[in-house]
Design a protein around this motif. Structure first.
Motif, PDB file in Angstrom:
ATOM      1  N   UNK A  86      33.203  58.230  20.991  1.00 51.99           N
ATOM      2  CA  UNK A  86      33.217  59.483  20.243  1.00 51.99           C
ATOM      3  C   UNK A  86      31.822  59.833  19.730  1.00 51.99           C
ATOM      4  N   UNK A  87      31.457  61.101  19.816  1.00 50.00           N
ATOM      5  CA  UNK A  87      30.223  61.571  19.169  1.00 50.00           C
ATOM      6  C   UNK A  87      30.601  62.694  18.214  1.00 50.00           C
ATOM      7  N   UNK A  88      30.294  62.497  16.935  1.00 52.24           N
ATOM      8  CA  UNK A  88      30.619  63.503  15.930  1.00 52.24           C
ATOM      9  C   UNK A  88      31.321  62.873  14.747  1.00 52.24           C
ATOM     10  N   UNK A  89      32.034  63.712  13.998  1.00 55.24           N
ATOM     11  CA  UNK A  89      32.766  63.261  12.811  1.00 55.24           C
ATOM     12  C   UNK A  89      34.243  63.132  13.192  1.00 55.24           C
ATOM     13  N   UNK A 102      25.242  72.921  27.762  1.00 52.15           N
ATOM     14  CA  UNK A 102      24.809  72.770  26.373  1.00 52.15           C
ATOM     15  C   UNK A 102      25.376  71.469  25.816  1.00 52.15           C
ATOM     16  N   UNK A 103      24.688  70.917  24.836  1.00 49.38           N
ATOM     17  CA  UNK A 103      25.199  69.695  24.212  1.00 49.38           C
ATOM     18  C   UNK A 103      26.445  70.025  23.385  1.00 49.38           C
ATOM     19  N   UNK A 104      27.559  69.381  23.677  1.00 50.93           N
ATOM     20  CA  UNK A 104      28.811  69.657  22.972  1.00 50.93           C
ATOM     21  C   UNK A 104      29.343  68.358  22.362  1.00 50.93           C
ATOM     22  N   UNK A 105      29.619  68.376  21.072  1.00 47.51           N
ATOM     23  CA  UNK A 105      30.248  67.209  20.449  1.00 47.51           C
ATOM     24  C   UNK A 105      31.241  67.661  19.391  1.00 47.51           C
ATOM     25  N   UNK A 106      32.386  66.976  19.260  1.00 51.88           N
ATOM     26  CA  UNK A 106      32.857  65.916  20.136  1.00 51.88           C
ATOM     27  C   UNK A 106      33.152  66.457  21.541  1.00 51.88           C
ATOM     28  N   UNK A 107      33.386  65.544  22.486  1.00 53.66           N
ATOM     29  CA  UNK A 107      33.625  65.980  23.861  1.00 53.66           C
ATOM     30  C   UNK A 107      34.986  66.660  23.982  1.00 53.66           C
TER      31      UNK A 107
END
Ligand code: ADP
Ligand code: MG
Length: 376
Positions: A246-249, A91-96
């Motif tokens: 980084x992906x996310x806030x 599944x797509x998970x962010x942040x890693x």
């Protein structure tokens, strides 16, 4: 990357107040949300479509989350990074999980900040007792902080001498720590960045943060610092997000020193208490940004619509018998917004809610916010 659109199901690890505000934002945009939190009364649970009431490392709950959600995020940095890596296989998970692992360990965090070419306070990483048998003068007077699981000033001891530092390390049970030099702070500020990719990145206006007893008390926006210094903080936050891929806030806390230089204090791999103001005072808020980033959408615009002050409401403002504060004073202020987290029991130091005050200038907002606090 394919964008995930409503009414897809989104998953979040953690159902505290940050999770509750995430759920609110996601639901408003038409998504459905599953929350994983072991607490039956988790603040986010009453708004979620599905509450998986299980431990964060419960294999079956994690399988259900992965199978039922199009994307998964976290509101809680002490979630098991390996569980996030496992979820990311399907599944797509962010942040890693890798970024969360860095943020949850002060030793890794400071090393990464320095590796990105950014300054931290002088610090000594202490992984075993040998590490503290060195010259400690460069870090004194200092603060000994546990490497893991500290928040709101917990797990921190102020030390003035090498003997005190060694005794404090032993008192903390010999767990991994950092000894950080105590700096003379002029101010504390934070910048929250949303990163989807190198090209798709936005930063919120810088908040000035006032802490009381190690807990955030007020955020003042715009921060009362020179615009060039605020721009520098935003640029440093961007640089760090980029270095971490980084992906996310990502929230970045800074110290402003007497000479107006910036030092990175710590990072949080999620929306942040100092970004609550964005809900009432920005074009997009930090929770919408979390939704957008996890779904592979463009970050929203972040301009400030009005000067704003956010005040945290800790359990301390409840009456000794648990009686509610005088909410009427906030309800009667047409430029104030009350946010309560639905927690059943008020305890000193527990974050129960917050309010914001919007005004045409930040000094007026601050004055009114403080006057309101006196009357609660
Ligand atoms: P937490 O994870 O509990 O937020 P922080 O590392 O942010 O821990 O420390 C909490 C507060 O303690 C900071 O916001 C700051 O006010 C103060 N503090 C922490 N480290 C230092 C330092 N090196 N010098 C001066 N003050 C510090
Ligand atoms: Mg902090």
């Amino acid at each position: 990357m394919q964008a995930i659109l409503p009414p897809a199901m989104l998953g979040i690890l953690g159902g505290g107040q940050l999770g509750r505000m995430f759920v609110t934002a996601a639901k408003r945009m038409g998504y459905r949300v599953t929350v994983l939190d072991p607490d039956a009364q988790a603040p986010a649970a009453e708004f979620a479509d599905v509450h998986l009431c299980a431990a964060y490392n419960d294999a079956e709950a994690l399988r259900t989350l992965a199978a039922s959600c199009a994307a998964i995020t976290t509101e809680f940095e002490n979630v098991n990074a390996d569980a996030m890596r496992e979820l990311a296989k399907t599944t797509r998970v962010s942040p890693s999980g890798d970024c969360v692992a860095i943020a949850q360990d002060r030793i890794a965090e400071k090393a990464w900040v320095n590796k990105a070419g950014l300054p931290t306070a002088p610090y000594l990483a202490i992984e075993s007792v040998e590490d503290i048998q060195v010259e400690l003068a460069p870090y004194l007077p200092g603060i000994l902080k546990t490497a893991r699981l500290g928040y709101d000033g917990k797990g921190q001891v102020r030390v003035n001498s090498a003997d005190e530092a060694r005794a404090a390390y032993a008192n903390l049970g010999g767990q991994a720590c950092v000894l950080e030099k105590m700096l003379d702070l002029k101010l504390e500020v934070s910048a929250i960045v949303t990163r989807v990719s190198s090209e798709q990145l936005s930063v919120f206006p810088v908040a000035e943060n006032i802490h009381k007893n190690g807990i955030l008390d007020e955020s003042i926006v715009p921060a009362r610092i020179a615009p060039a210094l605020a721009a520098q903080a935003q640029q440093m936050a961007r640089q760090l997000a980029e270095a971490l891929d980084y992906v996310g806030v990502l929230a970045v806390e800074f110290f402003v020193l007497a000479d107006d230089s910036l030092v990175i204090n710590e990072i949080a791999p999620r929306p942040h208490n100092s970004g609550h103001y964005t809900i009432d005072a920005c074009v997009s808020d930090q929770y919408q940004q979390q939704v957008r980033a996890m779904c592979g959408l463009l970050p929203g615009r972040t301009e400030l619509l009005s000067p704003v002050v956010m005040v945290n409401l800790l359990g301390d403002v409840w009456q000794a018998d648990g009686g509610e504060p005088n909410w009427n004073v906030l309800m009667e202020a047409p430029n104030a917004h009350l946010h309560l987290y639905g927690k059943k029991h008020a305890r000193p130091g527990r974050k129960m809610g917050h309010y914001t005050v919007l005004a045409t200038d930040v000094d007026a907002a601050l004055e009114q916010a403080r006057a309101l606090k006196e009357t609660l």
